[in-house]
Design a protein around this motif. Sequence first.
Motif, PDB file in Angstrom:
ATOM      1  N   ASP A 201       0.866  -1.133   0.051  1.00 11.17           N
ATOM      2  CA  ASP A 201       0.057   0.225  -0.090  1.00 11.17           C
ATOM      3  C   ASP A 201       0.763   1.330   0.004  1.00 11.17           C
ATOM      4  N   VAL A 202       0.517   2.323  -1.008  1.00 10.91           N
ATOM      5  CA  VAL A 202       1.258   3.458  -1.092  1.00 10.91           C
ATOM      6  C   VAL A 202       0.093   4.528  -0.588  1.00 10.91           C
ATOM      7  N   GLU A 203       0.123   5.259   0.507  1.00 10.36           N
ATOM      8  CA  GLU A 203      -0.886   6.211   1.104  1.00 10.36           C
ATOM      9  C   GLU A 203      -0.648   7.342   0.242  1.00 10.36           C
ATOM     10  N   ILE A 204      -1.838   7.913  -0.100  1.00 12.67           N
ATOM     11  CA  ILE A 204      -1.920   9.356  -0.797  1.00 12.67           C
ATOM     12  C   ILE A 204      -2.839  10.338   0.198  1.00 12.67           C
ATOM     13  N   ARG A 205      -2.764  11.460  -0.154  1.00 13.84           N
ATOM     14  CA  ARG A 205      -3.461  12.317   0.771  1.00 13.84           C
ATOM     15  C   ARG A 205      -4.745  12.917   0.128  1.00 13.84           C
ATOM     16  N   GLY A 206      -4.698  12.893  -1.109  1.00 17.14           N
ATOM     17  CA  GLY A 206      -6.307  13.188  -1.812  1.00 17.14           C
ATOM     18  C   GLY A 206      -6.831  12.192  -2.246  1.00 17.14           C
TER      19      GLY A 206
ATOM     20  N   GLY B  65       1.371  11.119 -16.580  1.00 15.52           N
ATOM     21  CA  GLY B  65       0.271  11.947 -16.137  1.00 15.52           C
ATOM     22  C   GLY B  65      -1.004  11.038 -15.850  1.00 15.52           C
ATOM     23  N   ARG B  66      -0.974   9.781 -15.988  1.00 12.72           N
ATOM     24  CA  ARG B  66      -2.236   9.007 -15.699  1.00 12.72           C
ATOM     25  C   ARG B  66      -2.610   9.197 -14.521  1.00 12.72           C
ATOM     26  N   GLN B  67      -3.908   9.321 -14.243  1.00 12.78           N
ATOM     27  CA  GLN B  67      -4.585   9.626 -12.718  1.00 12.78           C
ATOM     28  C   GLN B  67      -5.085   8.289 -12.130  1.00 12.78           C
ATOM     29  N   LEU B  68      -4.488   8.023 -10.836  1.00  8.59           N
ATOM     30  CA  LEU B  68      -4.711   7.065 -10.144  1.00  8.59           C
ATOM     31  C   LEU B  68      -5.367   7.488  -8.958  1.00  8.59           C
ATOM     32  N   HIS B  69      -6.204   6.440  -8.373  1.00  9.34           N
ATOM     33  CA  HIS B  69      -7.468   6.705  -7.295  1.00  9.34           C
ATOM     34  C   HIS B  69      -7.090   5.408  -6.335  1.00  9.34           C
ATOM     35  N   PRO B  70      -7.414   5.767  -5.226  1.00 10.93           N
ATOM     36  CA  PRO B  70      -7.372   4.570  -4.086  1.00 10.93           C
ATOM     37  C   PRO B  70      -8.113   3.408  -4.671  1.00 10.93           C
ATOM     38  N   GLY B  71      -7.365   2.269  -4.371  1.00 10.66           N
ATOM     39  CA  GLY B  71      -7.798   0.750  -4.927  1.00 10.66           C
ATOM     40  C   GLY B  71      -7.076   0.528  -6.068  1.00 10.66           C
ATOM     41  N   ASP B  72      -6.484   1.523  -7.007  1.00 13.63           N
ATOM     42  CA  ASP B  72      -5.824   1.190  -8.200  1.00 13.63           C
ATOM     43  C   ASP B  72      -4.662   0.205  -7.868  1.00 13.63           C
ATOM     44  N   VAL B  73      -4.321  -0.763  -8.788  1.00 12.87           N
ATOM     45  CA  VAL B  73      -2.849  -1.458  -8.325  1.00 12.87           C
ATOM     46  C   VAL B  73      -1.929  -1.254  -9.627  1.00 12.87           C
ATOM     47  N   VAL B  74      -0.914  -0.763  -9.372  1.00 11.36           N
ATOM     48  CA  VAL B  74       0.309  -0.658 -10.411  1.00 11.36           C
ATOM     49  C   VAL B  74       1.458  -1.823 -10.171  1.00 11.36           C
ATOM     50  N   ARG B  75       1.827  -2.676 -11.039  1.00  9.60           N
ATOM     51  CA  ARG B  75       3.044  -3.477 -11.212  1.00  9.60           C
ATOM     52  C   ARG B  75       3.940  -2.794 -11.843  1.00  9.60           C
ATOM     53  N   VAL B  76       5.206  -2.445 -11.212  1.00 12.03           N
ATOM     54  CA  VAL B  76       6.540  -2.050 -11.791  1.00 12.03           C
ATOM     55  C   VAL B  76       7.630  -2.484 -11.098  1.00 12.03           C
ATOM     56  N   ALA B  77       8.737  -2.897 -11.691  1.00 13.87           N
ATOM     57  CA  ALA B  77       9.865  -2.932 -11.087  1.00 13.87           C
ATOM     58  C   ALA B  77       9.865  -4.261 -10.270  1.00 13.87           C
ATOM     59  N   GLY B  78       9.133  -5.207 -10.464  1.00 11.73           N
ATOM     60  CA  GLY B  78       9.019  -6.332  -9.954  1.00 11.73           C
ATOM     61  C   GLY B  78       8.245  -6.321  -8.477  1.00 11.73           C
ATOM     62  N   GLU B  79       7.440  -5.051  -8.281  1.00  7.15           N
ATOM     63  CA  GLU B  79       6.472  -5.078  -7.287  1.00  7.15           C
ATOM     64  C   GLU B  79       5.098  -4.855  -7.666  1.00  7.15           C
ATOM     65  N   GLU B  80       4.262  -4.762  -6.612  1.00  7.18           N
ATOM     66  CA  GLU B  80       2.883  -4.504  -6.765  1.00  7.18           C
ATOM     67  C   GLU B  80       2.498  -3.445  -6.044  1.00  7.18           C
ATOM     68  N   LEU B  81       2.206  -2.087  -6.361  1.00 12.82           N
ATOM     69  CA  LEU B  81       1.729  -1.109  -5.462  1.00 12.82           C
ATOM     70  C   LEU B  81       0.282  -0.919  -5.673  1.00 12.82           C
ATOM     71  N   ARG B  82      -0.282  -0.865  -4.314  1.00 16.32           N
ATOM     72  CA  ARG B  82      -1.924  -0.515  -4.271  1.00 16.32           C
ATOM     73  C   ARG B  82      -1.843   1.123  -3.663  1.00 16.32           C
ATOM     74  N   VAL B  83      -2.724   1.823  -4.428  1.00 16.34           N
ATOM     75  CA  VAL B  83      -3.009   3.335  -4.128  1.00 16.34           C
ATOM     76  C   VAL B  83      -3.970   3.189  -2.982  1.00 16.34           C
ATOM     77  N   ALA B  84      -3.437   3.558  -1.761  1.00 15.99           N
ATOM     78  CA  ALA B  84      -4.509   3.679  -0.662  1.00 15.99           C
ATOM     79  C   ALA B  84      -4.692   5.202  -0.128  1.00 15.99           C
ATOM     80  N   ARG B  85      -5.896   5.372   0.421  1.00 13.57           N
ATOM     81  CA  ARG B  85      -6.120   6.697   0.981  1.00 13.57           C
ATOM     82  C   ARG B  85      -5.537   6.786   2.392  1.00 13.57           C
ATOM     83  N   GLY B  86      -4.893   7.931   2.433  1.00 11.91           N
ATOM     84  CA  GLY B  86      -3.936   8.334   3.819  1.00 11.91           C
ATOM     85  C   GLY B  86      -4.853   8.831   4.869  1.00 11.91           C
ATOM     86  N   ALA B  87      -4.437   8.885   6.076  1.00 13.47           N
ATOM     87  CA  ALA B  87      -5.275   9.384   7.106  1.00 13.47           C
ATOM     88  C   ALA B  87      -5.153  10.819   7.039  1.00 13.47           C
TER      89      ALA B  87
END
Length: 73
Positions: free
Chosen positions: A5-10, A51-73
Amino acid sequence: MPARDVEIRGEMIRLGQLLKLSGVVDAGSEVKDVLAAERVVVNGETESRRGRQLHPGDVVRVAGEELRVARGA
């Protein structure tokens, strides 16, 4: 391997910003090179736009790992 999970603010984050925030790249100038050299996959689709817009729940696979966009506190 489970997604990290990678937390974002907005409500959204651009793909290039996510790659920098997650530590896949050190500087914004490296994003273009990663997108050209790697197969970056967003929600199962190959992506090349930093510039692709990502939102909480989106999943990105890159550089051998998987990142999930998560809403931060």
